[in-house]
Design a protein around this motif. Sequence first.
Motif, PDB file in Angstrom:
ATOM      1  N   VAL A   6       0.556 -10.279  -2.691  1.00 50.70           N
ATOM      2  CA  VAL A   6       1.060 -10.271  -1.312  1.00 50.70           C
ATOM      3  C   VAL A   6       2.553 -10.605  -1.337  1.00 50.70           C
ATOM      4  O   VAL A   6       2.962 -11.517  -2.071  1.00 50.70           O
ATOM      5  N   ASP A   7       3.376  -9.839  -0.586  1.00 49.71           N
ATOM      6  CA  ASP A   7       4.803 -10.165  -0.457  1.00 49.71           C
ATOM      7  C   ASP A   7       5.221 -10.102   1.009  1.00 49.71           C
ATOM      8  O   ASP A   7       4.779  -9.224   1.745  1.00 49.71           O
ATOM      9  N   TRP A   8       6.130 -10.990   1.429  1.00 53.07           N
ATOM     10  CA  TRP A   8       6.702 -10.956   2.789  1.00 53.07           C
ATOM     11  C   TRP A   8       8.022 -10.190   2.757  1.00 53.07           C
ATOM     12  O   TRP A   8       8.707 -10.188   1.744  1.00 53.07           O
ATOM     13  N   ASP A   9       8.343  -9.588   3.903  1.00 53.18           N
ATOM     14  CA  ASP A   9       9.716  -9.083   3.990  1.00 53.18           C
ATOM     15  C   ASP A   9      10.623 -10.228   4.403  1.00 53.18           C
ATOM     16  O   ASP A   9      10.175 -11.326   4.746  1.00 53.18           O
ATOM     17  N   ILE A  10      11.917  -9.984   4.364  1.00 55.63           N
ATOM     18  CA  ILE A  10      12.885 -11.075   4.522  1.00 55.63           C
ATOM     19  C   ILE A  10      12.818 -11.684   5.915  1.00 55.63           C
ATOM     20  O   ILE A  10      13.158 -12.834   6.130  1.00 55.63           O
ATOM     21  N   ARG A  11      12.316 -10.898   6.924  1.00 52.81           N
ATOM     22  CA  ARG A  11      12.300 -11.412   8.293  1.00 52.81           C
ATOM     23  C   ARG A  11      11.033 -12.177   8.595  1.00 52.81           C
ATOM     24  O   ARG A  11      10.871 -12.727   9.670  1.00 52.81           O
ATOM     25  N   GLY A  12      10.083 -12.122   7.657  1.00 55.58           N
ATOM     26  CA  GLY A  12       8.831 -12.817   7.920  1.00 55.58           C
ATOM     27  C   GLY A  12       7.931 -12.060   8.871  1.00 55.58           C
ATOM     28  O   GLY A  12       7.071 -12.638   9.527  1.00 55.58           O
ATOM     29  N   LYS A  13       8.118 -10.732   8.998  1.00 52.90           N
ATOM     30  CA  LYS A  13       7.367  -9.950   9.975  1.00 52.90           C
ATOM     31  C   LYS A  13       6.388  -8.972   9.323  1.00 52.90           C
ATOM     32  O   LYS A  13       5.557  -8.398   9.996  1.00 52.90           O
ATOM     33  N   LEU A  14       6.574  -8.711   8.051  1.00 51.67           N
ATOM     34  CA  LEU A  14       5.795  -7.640   7.429  1.00 51.67           C
ATOM     35  C   LEU A  14       5.240  -8.139   6.103  1.00 51.67           C
ATOM     36  O   LEU A  14       5.921  -8.840   5.357  1.00 51.67           O
ATOM     37  N   LEU A  15       3.980  -7.758   5.834  1.00 52.74           N
ATOM     38  CA  LEU A  15       3.372  -8.114   4.542  1.00 52.74           C
ATOM     39  C   LEU A  15       3.141  -6.838   3.722  1.00 52.74           C
ATOM     40  O   LEU A  15       2.628  -5.855   4.249  1.00 52.74           O
ATOM     41  N   GLN A  16       3.493  -6.901   2.454  1.00 51.89           N
ATOM     42  CA  GLN A  16       3.138  -5.798   1.539  1.00 51.89           C
ATOM     43  C   GLN A  16       1.994  -6.315   0.665  1.00 51.89           C
ATOM     44  O   GLN A  16       2.051  -7.403   0.125  1.00 51.89           O
ATOM     45  N   VAL A  17       0.932  -5.477   0.539  1.00 50.57           N
ATOM     46  CA  VAL A  17      -0.277  -5.960  -0.120  1.00 50.57           C
ATOM     47  C   VAL A  17      -0.704  -4.962  -1.208  1.00 50.57           C
ATOM     48  O   VAL A  17      -0.633  -3.757  -0.989  1.00 50.57           O
ATOM     49  N   ASN A  18      -1.129  -5.475  -2.371  1.00 54.40           N
ATOM     50  CA  ASN A  18      -1.756  -4.620  -3.408  1.00 54.40           C
ATOM     51  C   ASN A  18      -3.220  -5.000  -3.502  1.00 54.40           C
ATOM     52  O   ASN A  18      -3.560  -6.178  -3.412  1.00 54.40           O
ATOM     53  N   THR A  19      -4.078  -3.988  -3.751  1.00 48.07           N
ATOM     54  CA  THR A  19      -5.498  -4.299  -3.907  1.00 48.07           C
ATOM     55  C   THR A  19      -5.995  -3.806  -5.270  1.00 48.07           C
ATOM     56  O   THR A  19      -5.320  -3.035  -5.947  1.00 48.07           O
ATOM     57  N   GLY A  20      -7.204  -4.257  -5.579  1.00 46.25           N
ATOM     58  CA  GLY A  20      -7.802  -3.873  -6.861  1.00 46.25           C
ATOM     59  C   GLY A  20      -8.072  -2.394  -6.955  1.00 46.25           C
ATOM     60  O   GLY A  20      -8.282  -1.862  -8.053  1.00 46.25           O
ATOM     61  N   ALA A  21      -8.077  -1.694  -5.809  1.00 46.26           N
ATOM     62  CA  ALA A  21      -8.309  -0.248  -5.857  1.00 46.26           C
ATOM     63  C   ALA A  21      -6.978   0.485  -5.976  1.00 46.26           C
ATOM     64  O   ALA A  21      -6.901   1.675  -5.695  1.00 46.26           O
ATOM     65  N   LYS A  22      -5.947  -0.216  -6.344  1.00 47.41           N
ATOM     66  CA  LYS A  22      -4.595   0.350  -6.490  1.00 47.41           C
ATOM     67  C   LYS A  22      -4.093   0.932  -5.160  1.00 47.41           C
ATOM     68  O   LYS A  22      -3.462   1.983  -5.149  1.00 47.41           O
ATOM     69  N   GLU A  23      -4.394   0.231  -4.077  1.00 46.51           N
ATOM     70  CA  GLU A  23      -3.818   0.655  -2.787  1.00 46.51           C
ATOM     71  C   GLU A  23      -2.581  -0.194  -2.546  1.00 46.51           C
ATOM     72  O   GLU A  23      -2.558  -1.374  -2.898  1.00 46.51           O
ATOM     73  N   GLN A  24      -1.595   0.400  -1.884  1.00 49.05           N
ATOM     74  CA  GLN A  24      -0.439  -0.383  -1.427  1.00 49.05           C
ATOM     75  C   GLN A  24      -0.464  -0.316   0.099  1.00 49.05           C
ATOM     76  O   GLN A  24      -0.355   0.773   0.663  1.00 49.05           O
ATOM     77  N   LEU A  25      -0.712  -1.485   0.743  1.00 44.44           N
ATOM     78  CA  LEU A  25      -0.914  -1.492   2.189  1.00 44.44           C
ATOM     79  C   LEU A  25       0.158  -2.362   2.844  1.00 44.44           C
ATOM     80  O   LEU A  25       0.762  -3.232   2.204  1.00 44.44           O
TER      81      LEU A  25
END
Length: 1974
Positions: free
Chosen positions: A1131-1150
């Motif tokens: 899980v990663d946040w963007d610099i503004r604290g408004k958006l999350l980038q997520v990786n899953t075990g199924a190799k999805e980037q959400l």
Amino acid sequence: MAARSAPNCHLRLEWVYGYRGHQCRNNLYYTAAKEIVYFVAGVGVVYSPREHRQKFYRGHSDDIISLALHPERVLVATGQVGKEPYICVWDSYTVQTISVLKDVHTHGIACLAFDLDGQRLVSVGLDSKNAVCVWDWKRGKMLSMAPGHTDRIFDISWDLYQPNKLVSCGVKHIKFWSLCGNALTPKRGVFGKTGDLQTILCLACARDELTYSGALNGDIYVWKGINLIRTIQGAHTAGIFSMNACEEGFATGGRDGCIRLWDLTFKPITVIDLRETDQGYKGLSVRSVCWRGDHILVGTQDSEIFEIVVHERNKPFLIMQGHCEGELWALAVHPTKPLAVTGSDDRSVRIWSLVDHALIARCNMEEPIRCAAVNVDGIHLALGMKDGSFTVLRVRDMTEVVHIKDRKEAIHELKYSPDGTYLAVGCNDSSVDIYGVAQRYKKLGECVESLSFITHLDWSSDSRYLQTNDGNGKRLFYRMPGGKEVTNKEEIKGVHWASWTCVSGLEVNGIWPKYSDINDINSVDGNYIGQVLVTADDYGIIKLFRYPCLRKGAKFKKYIGHSAHVTNVRWSHDYQWVISIGGADHSVFQWKFIPERKLKDALHIAPQESLADSNSDESDSDMSDVPELDSEIEQETQLTYRRQVYKEDLPQLKEQYKEKQKSGTSKRRERAPGNSIRLHFVHGYRGYDCRSNLFYTQIGEIVYHVAAVGVIYNRQQNTQRFYLGHDDDILCLALHPLKDYVATGQVGRDPSIHIWDTETIKPLSVLKGCHQYGVCAVDFSADGKRLASVGIDDSHTIVLWDWKKGEKLSIARGSKDKIFVVKMNPYVPDKLITAGIKHVKFWRRAGGGLIGRKGYVGTLGKNDTMMCAVYGWTEEMAFSGTSTGDVCIWRDVFLVKTVKAHDGPVFSMHALEKGFVTGGKDGIVALWDDSFERCLKTYAIKRAALAPGSKGLLLEDNPSIRAISLGHGHILVGTKNGEILEVDKSGPITLLVQGHMEGEVWGLATHPYLPICATVSDDKTLRIWDLSPSHCMLAVRKLKKGGRCCCFSPDGKALAVGLNDGSFLMANADTLEDLVSFHHRKDIISDIRFSPGSGKYLAVASHDSFIDIYNVMSSKRVGICKGATSYITHVDWDIRGKLLQVNTGAKEQLFFEAPRGKKQTIPSVEVEKICWASWTSVLGLCCEGIWPVVGEVTDITASCLTSDKMVLATGDDLGFVKLFRYPAKGKFGKFKRYVAHSTHVTNVRWTYDDSMLVTLGGADMSLMVWTNEMEGYREKRPCDSEESDTDSEEDGGYDSDVTRENEISYTIRALSTNIRPMFGVKPHLQGKEPSVDERQGVVRPPVSRAPPRPEKLQTNNVGKKKRPIEDLVLELVFGYRGRDCRNNVHYLNDGDDIIYHTASVGILHNVATGTQSFYQEHNDDILCLTVNQHPKFINIVATGQVGDLADMSATAPSIHIWDAVNKQTLSILRCYHSKGVCSVSFSATGKLLLSVGLDPEHTITIWRWQEGAKIASRAGHNQRIFVAEFRPDSDSQFVSVGVKHVKFWTLAGRALLSKKGLLSAVEDARMQTMLAVAFGANNLTFTGTISGDVCVWKDHILCRIVARAHNGPVFAMYTTLRDGLIVTGGKERPSKEGGAVKLWDQELRRCRAFRLETGQVTDCVRSVCRGKGKILVGTRNAEIIEVGEKNAACNILVNGHVDGPIWGLVTHPSRDFFLSAAEDGTVRLWDIADKKMLNKVNLGHAARTVCYSPEGDMVAIGMKNGEFIILLVSSLKIWGKKRDRRCAIHDIRFSPDSRFLAVGSSENSVDFYDLTLGPTLNRISYCRDIPSFVIQMDFSADSRHLQVSTGCYKRQVYEVPSGKPVMDHATMDRITWATWTSILGDEVMGIWSRHAEKANVNCACVSHSGISLVTGDDFGMVKLFDFPCPEKFAKHKRFLGHSPHVTNIRFTSGDRHVISAGGDDCSLFVWKCVHMPH
């Protein structure tokens, strides 16, 4: 319960009746002690006739079939059969093994022989190639091996009068071998006319190269050299099986039963016919004979041994006999006397006395005997026969009582009832018949319920019941004597059985293994009194069980000796002995039974020595009386260390994936990042599954290991240094006795052991190739020269190494169970101990094997699991620590006593100067006195004792201690929890290093503004670490559950931790106390992140696919992100604290919006633009390049981006940490790669200021801290590996010459096919036409009045007497192989001579005189040549040749090392480079040789050439390597260059370590094809490239490029040793300033160019060499030129044709000149006397044929394009030319009267031109009906006829000039020919060989004298015949030297020389004719 342990009694082999005479020969000898040595079954027997005593050698595991006696007659070598057969060398006096030779032969070892001084042994295998192998048997090392013959070899012997020579013989052959280097080279014996080609059975060598051999027909063949010189006919009337040489002469023995004695010159002395003696019989056949003094030993086919005293030769003494042919099944014991009765398929029944060990009666029956029984009173003996009958004899005189045949199938079992009234007879037709004894064996009943053949019977004691076993394994009961079946179980329950020989039944359940249903137990016999049971099975094993044994899989003792099946076994009547009989080995073994009470006295016999451990009590039953394994040990034994993918597999996997992905990698990829990281500190120590792996070095530093890193820790400075040579988990570590070197062993498919120096951290040696999966224990010997290692393969192989040389000395299977420790005996380097699960074994080295004896526990204890071991104060004393806390004290192999030392297992012990120290699971260190009597002191590892200077905190009191070491006033302790502590002798404890405990570590977070990090692990701890100066653990907190992730808040005050049960907590970052905790999920929390800035939100990701968002201040859950299909990984946040980038075990980037958690879809282009607060994602376009080619087998588990967004660090499942440039777009980015972790890297994080990278290893539990080194910052240090998964796809450049060299395919001569496309039936297969007379039926009188027949050939210009030519000697060669070979011209003898090669000859050419001498030992083309530069090896040359498969046979590729002056071969190295050897180089000392192969792997091998020993070998590169050269000052460093390849190699022990050249230091450098290499001082290397640049390398890093050193490829470079100047040679067009040769200074900065004045359009230099003021140059155009350095003057020394084949060849009619014409478009004139080329004419087209006019004033030349030219010799002007044909002119001839010119072409035509009509050359006529293309033409002496040989193997004769064919044979027979060059015709039928299926004879020429004929063929042979030779396959002499295809051959005038022209080699050979004397 009794069956749970093996019985305490024992069997000792006391006597063996028999001798192996069948299928074996020469296996019976007198030893020095006058004992007799032979073998039977699997036992070597030493029999003393004086004492009538036998000793046994039992080191074999299967039938022995060969035996040899050492010349000193004490040692014996025996060879066995089997899948992995081995040879044992043993002492006939002590019957102990001296050496074991193994791992080479398969199937079996057929023959053995020692050499004269007994140092070497030769063996012959039974495999399909009948491999011959020479051993240095003391060291157990194979010296040489070669395929022996296609058929069986029967005997082999060393020539005792010539060193390094052997002779072998067998089916239809005899071979004479010579051993040179590692090459065994055979020459077949020539039978010639002297004797018939036949099978040779035995041989003996004598003086003066004489060999005597015995043949199958009874003759003795006598050989001199390789030729049969005479035969001694009728020496025997049938095959001679044995020949034995002694001081007096020779003894031979044959199938005719005779022994003959011969004197030293093989004159007969006497004959002894054994068939005629008292003991003799018809059909007696002698298999072995040994003559010593006045005694002769004879072994026969029928298993007898006779001893004959020479002066009473008619009274042979029978000293041993046994059963012979067929199987042996019948065995019975006498009820009251010590007698045994046996009966066999040889139809004899024999009675043996067990007391006298002798045969006392023998009787021959009519039928093969299958079973026997003696009645209770001992009077009757019943024998069951194979034909279904049975016979009863009286025991006392063997007379027949009765013979009854009621059945048709074999009787397999019969038994008398205990009261003597009945006889039960069991037959193979499933019935048992009952007969009454008193009624003269009347049949009283039968039992017929069985459905299969009867195998065993037993009577009840009261004779009322019978039980049977049958082939189905069924057990049935019958009432006697009627035979009714009893089905009521109750009725049977009370029955007492008189004997127990059945294999099924409750009482014998235990003899069967637990989970097996095989019926391979043939016989059992119960001993009720001793309560033991003996069994015999199909594997040759006799076992003792307790009786009764009710539970399956009971424990037993086992005894080996028999070969395959033991068919029967019985106790003697008084239970003193066990008798067992072998089916196939015909032998009877008598074992002495030693009951329990006597065992004490018999202790000396307990450790029965054998390779297959003979009193083991293996079984698979659960051992109830063995204590439960300690939980820690239990865990450890379950670790397998197996990997799905090993790092060794990566190169292969990459290749496979590359094949699949050929298309995808078109984009030019980013370069690797400029930054690099360097390992700085590792927190961790591997204690959880390793022991005794922690030591003080010489200077007081501490050495240990963790993950794949060897660590040297300096406790004063708190710094670490690292050995990073391993690429997977290190499992063990040992310290050299001098405490400066360390050995570490790792996990791997072919795991390696590295020995490295703790000071320099350089590897000294790498050992591999003997273990599988991993190495779990190592130990140095006391002298530090040897190393013992143990593997984790299924048999826990033990290997003993000479580690400096990297040689495996000995190897053995350790044990089925895990071995924990190996210790070498400090007093005797040949002894060692291994200890492990339920065993301790004592080993001693025997040659190439190790012989183990189990520790003998006796009544003192039980076989416990041993965790550690040390030796005591004598070589006999040893101590081991058990899993129950005892210390066992051993003397020799016996347990003397046990001492309780710890609670729980003793994991580590260490011997001190006076005493011992032990450490155990109880966390206590104990000091002991030197005999473990008193415990002097104990130290408990407790927190309370921690000293203030500790680098961390002790996690728990009394941690399990895994390693102890003493030194420097301290005790060093390693614990299972991964701590290293130092205990002061006075008590305080300092903690030095620690890591996480067992369990995977995943959670890692770095502090936002301090150099600290937090980790959380499955070991349920949360820890805070200080990353910079103090490197220690600052705080630790125990958690209730393990955790997987953690994160600091942006202000650094709070720490969030996600736990494995779905809860998470926030703790105070300083005190680690709880602030708040939540439990909303059930599955693992996998990532946890504070939002950036104020840290308002906390994102918590879990394995149940949700992310919860919490408000930190209000501690409320405010949002849930849904929509992931699999568990969340990052899980990663963007610099503004408004958006999350997520990786899953199924190799999805959400993407999700915070705080509500709404799912967003964002196009990938936009993702890049978003500014992320952190980047730990492994998916998306920005990091597409981080996924490797082998992405299917490995996952990227973690990534982290630096704060300047330049470098992305990743960690993956294979343990690699990699750095990429960010963004890493495009597939397969380039990277820098670091190996330190073993398997998964679970997390990577940069510190807040990017100064450090922290990485976590999952399974290795280590936290590694790396320092980040910026781009400009580079110290000199070994650089990281820098590569990408797909090697640079850019092409390496193109050049036609390079491509040609790279793609050429070399074939060996033997496989060459015809060069001309001929068709039809070969001459020797055509029917011969009858001659004129035969056709007309004329019978000519023997003396005819008719005029004499005309000569076949006009013999014009030869002197008075005709002298036949008897030999050809090579005198000159015009040619040099420069077109596809390089660096192959060198100066010798201060520049007086040069050495080079062409075809298969090495040429030494004198510069001043032009004389040449030749090395002609190669049997195929030479491809490379080098000269030894060391002054000790002056004039030593190495040449490598083309070969076929690497099968060590004569056609295998080989390297010859020879003396250039006297042409002596010093060594031949047969190599494993299939196809050929393309480069050779000597090392600085001259002792090592490096070779490179043309095989697909382009193997690189290093040899010790003098011994012929291969030191190291490794695949070099997947594409062609052109050159590999040693650095001129080194024996261990070398460089290889090739297609897109340069590698820098180091030889360490036996391992070759390589580094790829690193390009990144120079801008825009790309990997080109490298062609040549030279060296400078300070580790500079220069490589020449295909583009003409020269690359300059410092170590392995490119430091600059000398651009355009040449305009074309730089093919050759040479380093001058005396002044360091460098010569380069390239491909250039001559120009004013440039030159194809340049001389440079030492650093390649300045140069001087030289032009080669050859007149060629481009000069292409292939070889350069520099001597005194001269440069020697070899060119592609086959010239060798000497260039003066001062005046740049060029002197051409050698000329040759550039391209072949050379088709045209003609000699001058009167002078010693000749002309050659070739494919390269030139005609050249050569002078034999002046040894040079006089002139050459460039024709502009390929020339095919050339001819002189009869006066020698004109030359006619035929061209490939159909044109022909006539030149005037005087002016070289063209007299005339004409083109009437389109295709090649194949032959052109002037008629003897100079009038006509005949021109033959491939258009099936011959044209005639009349030269008297002048140069217009109009065709006057042509020959009609030529069936195929023309090959050769000859005019008749009167110019009226022409003979033409054609491509369909037909010869035609035509009239000249009409061109009409002549059909009449009579006319043909009368023609006298002017010349004869035809390969066809009856007169030359004999030149066609049998082997010419695919290959042809190409050319022939009859001498001017008309009586000799030479031919050239496609195999490259020149042959000399007599002329005419009308008989098929005529006798001839062969001369080798050319490559395949000799295209033309001619005699010079006066028959002084023969010239032969080569096809493939473009060379001309001039042979001197040696005429027979008058």
